[in-house]
Design a protein around this motif. Structure first.
Motif, PDB file in Angstrom:
ATOM      1  N   SER A  11       0.847  -1.196   0.000  1.00  0.00           N
ATOM      2  CA  SER A  11       0.000   0.000   0.000  1.00  0.00           C
ATOM      3  C   SER A  11       0.878   1.239   0.000  1.00  0.00           C
ATOM      4  CB  SER A  11      -0.935   0.016   1.211  1.00  0.00           C
ATOM      5  OG  SER A  11      -0.210   0.172   2.405  1.00  0.00           O
ATOM      6  N   ALA A  38      -4.948   8.531   3.927  1.00  0.00           N
ATOM      7  CA  ALA A  38      -5.391   7.380   3.144  1.00  0.00           C
ATOM      8  C   ALA A  38      -4.242   6.397   2.981  1.00  0.00           C
ATOM      9  CB  ALA A  38      -5.894   7.817   1.764  1.00  0.00           C
ATOM     10  N   LEU A  40      -3.507   3.447  -0.031  1.00  0.00           N
ATOM     11  CA  LEU A  40      -4.017   2.906  -1.286  1.00  0.00           C
ATOM     12  C   LEU A  40      -3.386   1.568  -1.601  1.00  0.00           C
ATOM     13  CD1 LEU A  40      -3.721   6.104  -3.501  1.00  0.00           C
ATOM     14  CD2 LEU A  40      -5.633   5.396  -2.070  1.00  0.00           C
ATOM     15  N   SER A  95      -9.221   5.872  -0.550  1.00  0.00           N
ATOM     16  CA  SER A  95      -9.126   4.471  -0.123  1.00  0.00           C
ATOM     17  C   SER A  95     -10.361   3.668  -0.489  1.00  0.00           C
ATOM     18  CB  SER A  95      -8.907   4.393   1.386  1.00  0.00           C
ATOM     19  OG  SER A  95      -7.695   5.013   1.740  1.00  0.00           O
TER      20      SER A  95
END
Length: 131
Positions: A11, A38, A40, A95
């Motif tokens: 991520s 966030a 991702l 996200s």
């Protein structure tokens, strides 16, 4: 401002700071507190387009926010992926969004929207490559 982590990991973290304004004409360096907003997963997975076999091509290398704040674009070595944000400049919503990809398979180091918001610029690492 926002910063995305350049990583080959599972991520990429997105960080945000409070608005920045130059304190005075002599200021050239200042440490800035940022907050993670966030995380991702690789855009190739999140987009359901499938990922290249070479894990390095999944790597997130850059990001930009659309001038109107309604979208963000994330660059990978496999091409850019665009995220529609829940509200203007709300990168925390990235996200939970399915990114759109496939409009270019050109990998690059950096990406940016044109000021008009209609164009996307990719910047390759090598001088002889076309972005």
């Amino acid at each position: 401002f926002w910063v995305i982590e350049k990583t080959t990991g599972a991520s990429a973290k997105v960080f945000e700071s409070a608005p920045l304004f130059q304190q005075d004409a002599t200021e050239f360096y200042r440490e800035v507190d940022v907050e993670q907003v966030a995380a991702l997963s690789p855009p190739c997975f999140a987009s359901n387009l499938g990922c290249p076999g070479d894990k390095l091509r999944w790597s997130v290398t850059g990001m930009d926010v659309h001038p109107q704040g309604n979208k963000a674009i994330v660059q990978t070595y496999a091409g850019p992926f665009e995220y529609n944000l829940a509200s203007p400049f709300d990168l925390s919503s990235m996200s939970s969004v399915t990114p759109q990809g496939g409009f270019s398979s050109k990998g690059a180091e950096s990406v940016g929207y044109g000021l008009d918001g209609m164009s996307v610029w990719q910047v390759p690492e090598a001088r002889d490559e076309v972005g």
